[in-house]
Structure formats: C-alpha cells, structure tokens
Enzyme design. Structure first.
Site, PDB file in Angstrom:
ATOM      1  N   LYS B 118       0.520  -1.229  -0.163  1.00 50.89           N
ATOM      2  CA  LYS B 118       0.227   0.415   0.264  1.00 50.89           C
ATOM      3  C   LYS B 118       1.193   1.126  -0.069  1.00 50.89           C
ATOM      4  CE  LYS B 118      -2.993  -2.320   0.462  1.00 50.89           C
ATOM      5  NZ  LYS B 118      -3.807  -2.906  -0.830  1.00 50.89           N
ATOM      6  N   GLU B 202      -2.648   7.692   7.760  1.00 49.54           N
ATOM      7  CA  GLU B 202      -3.903   8.709   7.347  1.00 49.54           C
ATOM      8  C   GLU B 202      -4.551   9.576   6.870  1.00 49.54           C
ATOM      9  OE1 GLU B 202      -5.763   6.195   3.301  1.00 49.54           O
ATOM     10  OE2 GLU B 202      -4.092   5.419   2.890  1.00 49.54           O
ATOM     11  N   HIS B 237     -15.269  -3.083   7.577  1.00 49.77           N
ATOM     12  CA  HIS B 237     -15.256  -2.598   6.243  1.00 49.77           C
ATOM     13  C   HIS B 237     -15.482  -3.623   5.192  1.00 49.77           C
ATOM     14  CE1 HIS B 237     -13.637   0.020   8.512  1.00 49.77           C
ATOM     15  NE2 HIS B 237     -13.069  -0.833   9.393  1.00 49.77           N
ATOM     16  N   ARG B 294      -7.283  -8.213  -8.737  1.00 49.28           N
ATOM     17  CA  ARG B 294      -7.984  -9.607  -9.555  1.00 49.28           C
ATOM     18  C   ARG B 294      -9.234  -9.659 -10.001  1.00 49.28           C
ATOM     19  NH1 ARG B 294      -9.063  -8.259  -3.509  1.00 49.28           N
ATOM     20  NH2 ARG B 294     -11.126  -7.560  -3.088  1.00 49.28           N
TER      21      ARG B 294
END
Lengths: 167, 504
Positions: B118, B202, B237, B294
C-alpha cells in the site's frame, strides 16, 4: 388432531382436521379452512379464502423451519431441553453458569484454567469460524469450575465449553 | 494466439463455479481443486477434473502453493485462475507459476507486488499525479514520527497496515491519547493477518462513498475502464451491497475518475483485470485508495451494465490476445445491484453461521442472476469465507432495480442456517438507500442493533397449520410406501414427541 410447537420459546397449539380434502384449522381464536396441495416433500400451497400461500418446510432434529411470505418461522418440538436457543445460557440474565459455543467452529485458545478466578466480560475462550474469531466472555464475576474443551477441538453450537461458578 | 485447453481454478465456492462456467463456454476444460472439507462442494461437481489438495484448513490446501502447482502438473493445465482471496494477489504465487511456465490469469508478478504494497502504491500514484489521501509517505522507523504526522494531518486519523486489505489492522483514532494503543493494536492485527507489522497513518475521511473503477488491460498496455461500482454499503469494512452506476457521479466526474483509474493502472504497469478503489468525500473530491489486483467479488454488476464478460476477457488477455475493447465503444446501460448472501446472523453481530442447508429455494425471474456455490443438503464448512452466493439484478433504472432486488430477496429461502437475506431486504427498502444517499457509515448509522422484523399478522397461524399438516402427513403415511432418502434418516416419523391433545 392437536399439535403443539414452541415459537421463540412460547407454546402454540394448533388443531387440524381433514374433511373431504379440505383442512379445518384452529389456532387460538383463529379458525380457517385451507385447500392444501403438496408440491414436493418441502413445498406446499395453501389456498385460504381465495388467497394463495406458498409454504416451504425444512425439517431438522428438533425443529421445523417454515418459510411463508418471505419470512422464516422456527417451530420447535416442545419438551424439557428443546426449544431453548443455544445462546440462552450465556445471554440470558438468569443463566451464566454454563458457557456454550455460540456457533460451530474451532477452539483456537483457552485462556483460563480450572479454578481460576474470572471477572465479568473477561475473555475465556476464542472460537473461530469462517475466518472470524469470536471471543467467548464471562457473564459474571466468579471462577472456572470445569473446562470441557481444548484448543484445536471442533465444536457444535450446543457444545458445552466450560462451567463457571458465581462468586 | 493459442487458446488454453485446460485451466485449473485455484479456488472454491461461487467464484470457482463462475470461472468453470466461463471455461465451458470457451471450450476450455475446467479443473477444480478441493480440500477435505469440500469434496461434496458444488465446484467439484461441475468441473471436468477435480484434484484433492489437502486438509480442510486453507493454509494446508487452498493457500498451499506447492500442492496447487503439483495439481497443475498432474492434470496438464496450462493456466491457473486464482479467483479472489486465497492466492489471488500473492506475488510469490504468480512468480512461482511464471517460473514453471504456467500462465497466471491475473497481472504479472511485478505489478502485483507493486500494488500489493500500500505504501509503495501510494508513492507510485502520487508521482503519477493521482490524488491520494493525505498521509505518511513511508513507514517510519521512529515511533515519534507517528505523533508528528498525526498532528500535521489533524485528527481523526486512521492506522492502516502497509500490507493491508479487508479492514485488517485498521484503527480510527479521534484524539492524540488514543494513538499509542491504536498503533499497537493495528500492528498486532497486521502481523497476524499479513505477517508484516508495518503500519502508517492517513487522514480519516468521514462518511465517504466507496467508488471503484473496473479496468481491463492487455499484456501490451492497452487499457480501458468499464466504469464505476459503488460499494458504500459495508459491514466490518466488507462490502455487502454493490451497484452501478453510482447515484453520486455525473458524467463529468465519471469521465475524470475513469481517466484517473486508467492512468493509475498504466503507472503500475498493470495487465489483466483489476480495480482502482477511490473514496469520494462529501465535497466530491476523490482520492486513490488502493488497487485490487484480481477479479472482484462484485464484478457481475459491471458485466450486466456493460455487457462485457470479465472472466472471459481475463482468459483472453492471459492467453496473449490484444484487447479488442475500445473506450469510446463502452457504455453503461440500465442499472445493476448485487447483494452478497453470507452465512452469518445479522441479528447477532454477523456471527458466522455454518451448518447444513436443509432446503434451498433460489429466486427466479426476468433480470436476475445468481452466482452461487451452494445447494440444498450441503454442509457449509466452518473453514472458509462465509460467502454463499451473490444475487444480482439488472433493470432499466435504479428504482426498478431496487424493486426487482427486493422481490427477488423475498423469494430467496436458505433454510437451516442464518443468512444475510432478511437484513438485505431491509437495506434495499431503506428510504436513504432508495434515495441514493449511501456512504460507508450507512450500516453502523441505520442498522446498529438490527433484529428481524416480525412477520405479517396471520402468517404465524399459516406456518403452524402447514407444520401441523406436514406432521400429520408423516404420521399417517401408509406403511410400505417408499420414503425419500432424507426421511429415513430423520427422527421425525419415529420420535412422535409432539404432544397430542384433543380427540384423535
């Protein structure tokens, strides 16, 4: 013929008589006549007063699951042990001594030992199913009386995991 | 271009079934693999060949590269489709197949590696001029850096795992004193989920919409996008309802986000099918979130609205065929919604609910598609992801698609285990969902403490009557009449423990 079922722990009686291919049904204050057809072992249609109802039925050890109008009704067999949901014991206010598995799964960890003092909401055992860990917590302040499972063991939902003793 | 004759599907459940179907249509022989828990699974029944790859736990079967490579060699398959989850985004697996001369139906290992990290992905995207969520550019070596960064970003901030995905390792921190424990918890979770404890910070975007763009790229870099999917309806999530088009985008924003998605994939050197995820904030600013390297669970909504078969395209690209789709020719037609049917009890905090499916009734009708990996009588194993099936509808517009979905869910019965079906009915009928006012806080905001609504008045007597008639039929059935298989095994006809009363 009268039948009794438990729905959410409440007893419900229903009387059914067959007359000339039609069923006379009495349930509490409600009475009605149903024209019944079996489509298969799991499918029925009932026509009541001109209204058609499709009903699906599945059978399990001590319960029938009936699907009508987009909803499922779980009808349990009346009896001593039957009818109590397997979560009653560690959720109900009166219970709390016997801790049972909330779902089928695998015991990942046993975090307490027999005789150990435990506090309310302390994690006792971790059971995993479908990649989700579920922490089984103590419902009371007390001690561990007996442990019935070990790490690595597979458990069914009704399986007794451990017994607690109140302080 | 030489098309494959045989493809091994390194997955299970509904996605394995989906890929098997694509193989059949293309004249390719599908090979299934299965663990000991899945011998009776649907994907095994539908394949041409099936190879046992080990015990039930995924690490010893579906995640075991050596066993899968061995199965490929044994069967002579030329390519492997990884589906989603398991080894789908594992660069080591892709590299391992490349070395063996087996085609991996997915991106090349370098691209997989880049987008899988990431932090590196964020750096790459920022360099390419893609808007990213303000946050740390690297994983710091000094703990003090986190506090400095958090102050500079402003609270709330979110702790994320560098190797992350699926919500694992994520922690929202609203004030400074919560930072230390959140970092610790995030690291611990990241370590156990990914074997890598690196975390970074973040800025936390509140109540964003989750909007992603489907991209297809061939091996020489021809890249198109197939528009967006909105996946804001999430629990823990994880997405449970997806749709396209998004009610939040207009043509101008769609065009801009689509072009950005294509640019992002080009920057990553990406090939095959992939998805660029964005967050869209309340002021309609969008930020790059991550690339899903994917086929996505929710790919069917894109297929229904664009008319493009994504699995077929994946296979064609992997076989070396140039991408025949042109951006200018792609259009969105109508509206599609997907609902994920999980073996979970939404009334008990989405507790997993594996077990036997006693009876299954699948919905039918115009505009419905059901990607399913189950059948009546099957025991849903405890070992894997709880997804059972995906119900997908297409209709002329969003309102009609909502109605179609609501009706289809009403006709869907999975008896014996808990599923998300009843919960999804209420989501689809919710006025805020109907108005298209969706964001990732939707489920916690409107569905906290959800319980099954009671049935219509008069239905319970009907259910009781049906059960009584059923029981009566079982008792009075003449002897010697052949019984269905299920009946002889069941205790019903011999137990007779229903209490009898009245004149009989």
């Amino acid at each position: 013929m009268e039948f009794e079922f438990l729905v959410d722990g409440v007893s419900k009686k229903v009387t059914v008589e067959e007359k000339k291919g039609l069923f006379q049904i009495k349930q509490g204050d409600i009475e009605f006549e149903a024209d019944v057809r079996r489509l298969s072992d799991n499918e029925l249609t009932l026509v009541v007063g001109g209204r058609a109802h499709e009903v699906l039925i599945a059978r399990d050890k001590d319960r029938k699951i009936v699907f009508v109008g987009g909803r499922e009704y779980v009808l349990r067999e009346p009896g001593e042990a039957a009818g109590r949901s397997w979560t009653d014991d560690h959720k109900g206010p009166g219970g709390g001594l016997k801790i049972k598995a909330p779902m089928p799964g695998k015991v990942i960890k046993v975090l307490v030992a027999e005789g150990e003092a435990v506090r309310k909401n302390q994690t006792l055992i971790i059971v995993e199913a479908m990649k989700m860990e579920n922490e089984i917590k103590s419902s009371l302040d007390g001690s561990v009386k007996k442990i019935h499972v070990a790490a690595g063991e597979l458990v069914d939902p009704e399986r007794l995991l451990l017994e607690l003793e109140a302080k | 271009m030489k098309m494959f004759k045989k493809i091994l599907i390194a997955n299970r459940g509904e996605i394995a079934v989906r890929i098997i179907r694509a193989c059949r249509e293309m004249g390719i022989s599908p090979v299934a693999v299965y663990s000991e828990a899945d011998r009776a699974a649907l994907h095994v029944a539908l394949a041409d060949e099936a190879v046992a790859i080990g015990p039930a736990p995924a690490v010893e079967s579906y995640l075991d590269m050596d066993r899968i490579v061995r199965a490929v060699r044994e069967t002579g398959a030329e390519a492997v489709h990884p589906g989603y989850g398991f080894l789908a985004e594992n660069a080591d697996f892709a590299r391992c197949l490349e070395k063996e001369g087996i085609v991996f139906i997915g991106p090349r290992s370098e691209a997989l590696e880049l987008v899988g990290d990431k932090v590196r992905a964020r750096q790459t995207m920022e360099k390419a001029g893609i808007p990213i969520i303000p946050g740390m550019k690297s994983v710091p070596s000094d703990a003090g850096e986190y506090i400095k960064a958090a102050r500079a970003l402003g609270f709330p901030v979110i702790v994320k795992a560098s190797a992350g995905g699926g919500g694992k390792g994520m922690r929202v921190v609203t004030e400074e004193k919560g930072l230390g424990p959140a970092l610790e918890a995030g690291r611990r979770e990241a370590k156990s989920a990914f074997g890598d404890e690196s975390v970074y910070l973040e800025r936390y975007i509140e109540e964003p919409r989750h909007i992603e763009f489907q991209v297809l790229a061939d091996n020489s870099g021809r890249t198109v996008h197939l528009f967006e999917r909105e996946c804001s309806i999430q629990r823990r999530h994880q997405k449970i309802v997806e749709e396209t088009p998004s009610p939040a985008l207009d043509d101008a924003l769609r065009l801009k986000m689509g072009e950005t998605a294509v640019k992002a994939m080009r920057a990553a050197g990406y090939n095959n099918a992939g998805t660029v995820e964005f967050l869209l904030d309340k002021d309609r600013n969008f930020y790059f979130l991550e690339v899903n390297a994917r086929l996505q669970v929710e790919h069917p909504v894109t297929e229904l609205v664009t008319g493009v078969d994504l699995v077929r395209r994946q296979i064609l690209v992997a076989a070396g065929e140039p991408l025949a789709l042109k951006q200018g020719d792609l259009r969105q037609r109508g509206h599609a919604i997907e609902c994920r049917i999980y073996a979970e009890d939404p009334a008990a905090n989405f507790l997993p609910s594996p077990g036997r499916i006693l009876f299954l009734r699948e919905p039918k009708g115009p505009g419905l598609r059901l990607d399913s990996g189950i059948y009546g009588g099957w025991d849903v194993p405890i070992y894997y992801d709880p997804i059972l099936a995906k119900l997908v509808v297409w209709a002329e517009n969003r309102e009609l698609a909502c109605r179609r979905m609501a009706a289809a869910l009403d006709g869907f019965a999975v008896l014996g285990i808990h599923t998300t079906i009843d919960f999804l009915k209420d989501v689809i009928r919710h006025p805020e969902f109907r108005a298209g006012r969706t964001n990732t806080a939707f489920i916690p905001k409107y569905f906290d403490g959800w319980t099954r609504p009671p049935g219509e008045e008069g239905e319970l007597p009907l259910a009781l009557a049906a059960a009584a008639i059923d029981e009566m039929g079982r008792r009075t059935r003449p002897k010697g009449r052949p019984r269905a298989k299920e009946e002889t095994a069941g205790p019903w006809q011999t137990l007779g423990r229903w209490r009898m009363g009245g004149a009989d």
